[in-house]
Scaffold this motif. Structure first.
Motif, mmCIF file in Angstrom:
data_model
loop_
_atom_site.group_PDB
_atom_site.id
_atom_site.type_symbol
_atom_site.label_atom_id
_atom_site.label_comp_id
_atom_site.label_asym_id
_atom_site.label_seq_id
_atom_site.Cartn_x
_atom_site.Cartn_y
_atom_site.Cartn_z
ATOM 1 N N LYS A 1 -1.584 -2.662 -16.563
ATOM 2 C CA LYS A 1 -0.982 -3.450 -17.298
ATOM 3 C C LYS A 1 -0.081 -2.521 -18.192
ATOM 4 N N LEU A 2 -0.295 -1.161 -18.465
ATOM 5 C CA LEU A 2 0.472 -0.428 -19.081
ATOM 6 C C LEU A 2 1.966 -0.356 -18.527
ATOM 7 N N SER B 1 3.776 -2.616 -17.421
ATOM 8 C CA SER B 1 4.590 -3.804 -17.767
ATOM 9 C C SER B 1 4.637 -4.185 -19.184
ATOM 10 N N GLU B 2 3.971 -3.532 -19.967
ATOM 11 C CA GLU B 2 4.065 -3.674 -21.305
ATOM 12 C C GLU B 2 5.008 -2.814 -21.686
ATOM 13 N N ASN B 3 5.472 -3.283 -23.097
ATOM 14 C CA ASN B 3 6.099 -2.322 -24.197
ATOM 15 C C ASN B 3 7.534 -1.786 -23.672
ATOM 16 N N GLU B 4 8.360 -2.794 -23.177
ATOM 17 C CA GLU B 4 9.402 -2.260 -22.520
ATOM 18 C C GLU B 4 10.744 -2.375 -23.395
ATOM 19 N N GLU C 1 -6.493 -2.118 -17.100
ATOM 20 C CA GLU C 1 -5.916 -1.706 -18.402
ATOM 21 C C GLU C 1 -4.619 -0.710 -17.950
ATOM 22 N N PRO D 1 1.763 9.817 -19.695
ATOM 23 C CA PRO D 1 0.274 9.902 -20.297
ATOM 24 C C PRO D 1 -0.441 10.721 -19.565
ATOM 25 N N ASP E 1 -9.524 7.037 -20.761
ATOM 26 C CA ASP E 1 -10.752 6.050 -20.709
ATOM 27 C C ASP E 1 -10.103 4.557 -20.315
ATOM 28 N N PHE E 2 -9.206 4.432 -19.984
ATOM 29 C CA PHE E 2 -8.757 2.980 -19.477
ATOM 30 C C PHE E 2 -9.344 2.662 -18.427
#
Lengths: 379, 166
Positions: free
Chosen positions: B154-155, B157-160, B151, B134, B146-147
């Motif tokens: 959390k990125l 651990s999300e979306n695995e 936030e 990113p 702008d996170f």
């Protein structure tokens, strides 16, 4: 919190105008947003999600190709006659409830009955042509709960009804192939040999209109005892008549030739739990006793093990799409997701919203959301 | 249809004139439409496209027009089996320009309605994004992060296990 009521929904074109008026940053500086969208639509949304807020909003907008999400039919321990519909978005790891079906007629389902011991009465649903279809369940008077299928379309976020079933079922063999729904056998208000041998087809692409078409029936009622998840695979609807490990019979309906044939020996011998076919091309099965996920090799008429995991023990139902197998765990207490593309295969757990159990999982496009939540809060 | 030896003249926003064959001009739906409406004798003003970009677009249209002509001759023998692949390699090299020019090419392809160029150039932008973190993506396109720190945390651990898309 997700704002999803109709009165707050703003069409994308108007939203762009509003954004410009408030000098929102462009998606890609140097390009107008509608052109930037052309570029970004070529990227997997999980990448877009991590870059900035405007790219994150984009993947949920109705002008953007919708990514696949998990959909679950849930039951609630506290309110035992209620049925709930939720979607799990794997990009934000967030559960969202679907808008409820129209209250008319109200949907009241009977889940438990003394005559069925500790098992829940079946609730049968299916994913077809990007829609979630609820087709069979039992009502409180032990009558079929649905006389016509309830259909949820994720992209429109709305519910509709399908054609009246000639014989509404409490349970049946339910499958889909090539955009049509097939309902075979099962039981309606009471046992009828005609219903137990019947096969009906509903083509959602509407070539025959909004009707159920009668097709060649089975030769006996051997498939009427239980709710059956029939599997559409290479132009055939495949099913077995007993769940789990017990001895069983298998049969396949050829959709093009409108005829029933025996299931190949190898396929049948490995069918010891829930089964699903990815893209109606590759068949996967979980052996609920061995806790193993296997893939069917049609050339050899044999199953090849993909992975073994305790979490697969007693698995109840499968959905397969986008390189993933979603599994309803024993007792519906959780959901596992297996990546069958990576080597070795990998498994993840998905926690259900608190107080719920899963009756079924399906894989469908995500709903569009005007303002996605910024934090992932789980119910 | 006019013979391929006929040429037309287009004019960029900088006032420079560029000559292109009819076959090359046919690569652009907009130019084709304008010629149908207004005839071939006049110069075609393309005031949305500057000279630097116009030169690139001319190059593209000529290359693709020549490729099409070669396909039509000899029933495709001149191109051969690897012909399409070679053209794609040419397109990839052609689009290796700095971002500003690439964006102008996209805008020109959109305006001039040259679908194949629009598709290739948008894909070139997408290819710049694939495989990058990113932070790298933000840097390439000059995008503000702008996170909030929460936030961002959390990125990870999300979306695995997200589904593959076609």
């Amino acid at each position: 919190m997700a704002a999803n009521t109709n009165s707050f929904w703003v069409p994308p074109s108007k939203r762009r105008k509003i954004l410009l008026e408030h000098h929102a940053p462009p998606l890609i500086p140097g390009l107008p947003d509608h052109i930037a969208q052309l570029c970004l639509s070529l990227i997997h949304p999980s990448i877009l999600f991590s870059v900035c807020h405007s790219w994150r909003r984009l993947i949920y907008s109705s002008s953007f190709p919708p990514f696949l999400s998990l959909y679950a039919v849930l039951t609630c321990k506290a309110y035992s006659d209620s049925i709930h519909f939720y979607s799990f978005d794997p990009i934000s790891s967030h559960w969202r409830s679907l808008p409820p079906p129209r209250p008319d007629p109200p949907l009241r389902i009977l889940l438990r009955h003394p005559s069925f011991l500790s098992r829940n009465l079946p609730i049968q649903s299916i994913a077809v042509s990007g829609n979630l279809v609820l087709l069979a369940a039992t009502a409180h008077n032990l009558y079929p709960a649905l006389s016509r299928p309830l259909i949820f379309n994720p992209l429109r976020r709305d519910w509709n009804v399908g054609p009246l079933l000639p014989n509404p079922r409490r349970w049946c063999a339910l499958g889909t192939a090539r955009g049509s729904v097939y309902v075979a056998s099962g039981i309606g208000t009471q046992f009828s040999i005609d219903v137990a041998r019947s096969l009906e087809k509903w083509d959602l692409n509407g070539k025959s209109g909004e009707v159920w078409e009668k097709k060649t029936g089975l030769k006996d009622g051997r498939f009427s005892r239980d709710a059956i998840d029939a599997v559409g695979w290479r132009g055939k609807i495949c099913m077995v008549n007993v769940k789990g490990n017990a001895a069983k019979e298998g049969i396949m309906y050829d959709v093009e030739n409108d005829e029933w044939n025996d299931m190949p020996e190898g396929m049948l011998s490995g069918w010891r739990g829930p089964v699903a076919a990815m893209d109606e091309e590759v068949m996967y099965a979980v052996d609920e006793a061995k806790s193993a996920l296997s893939k069917y090799n049609a050339k050899n008429d044999a199953w090849e093990e993909v992975m073994q995991s305790e979490r697969l023990r007693g698995a109840e139902q499968l959905a397969a799409q986008g390189g993933r197998i979603c599994v309803v765990s024993a007792g519906g207490v959780g959901i596992s997701v297996v990546d069958v593309v990576s080597s070795p295969a990998r498994l993840w757990e998905v926690d259900l919203p608190a107080g719920f159990e899963a009756a079924a999982v399906h894989i469908l496009p995500r709903m569009p959301i005007p303002e996605p939540p910024e934090s992932s809060d789980i119910d | 249809m006019a013979s391929s030896s006929k040429t037309i003249t287009v004019v960029s926003s900088d006032g420079d004139e560029f000559e292109m064959t009819m076959k090359a001009a046919e690569q652009s739906k907009l130019i084709t439409h304008m010629l149908d409406e207004f005839g071939v004798s006049d110069k075609v003003p393309l005031y949305n496209v500057n000279s630097e970009t116009m030169a690139k677009v001319m190059e593209y249209c000529k290359k693709h027009a020549d490729h099409e002509a070669a396909k039509e001759e000899d029933g495709g023998a001149a191109i051969g089996a690897g012909g399409e692949e070679e053209l794609k390699k040419w397109d990839d090299e052609f689009l290796k320009v700095e971002n500003g020019l690439l964006f102008n090419i996209i805008l020109a392809a959109n305006y001039l309605e040259i679908k194949s160029l629009l598709d290739s150039s948008c894909q070139a932008v997408a290819d710049m994004i694939k495989g990058k973190t990113p932070e790298q993506i933000r840097e390439i396109f000059n995008i503000k992060n702008d996170f909030t720190p929460e936030e961002e945390a959390k990125l990870r651990s999300e979306n695995e296990w997200a589904f593959q898309e076609d």
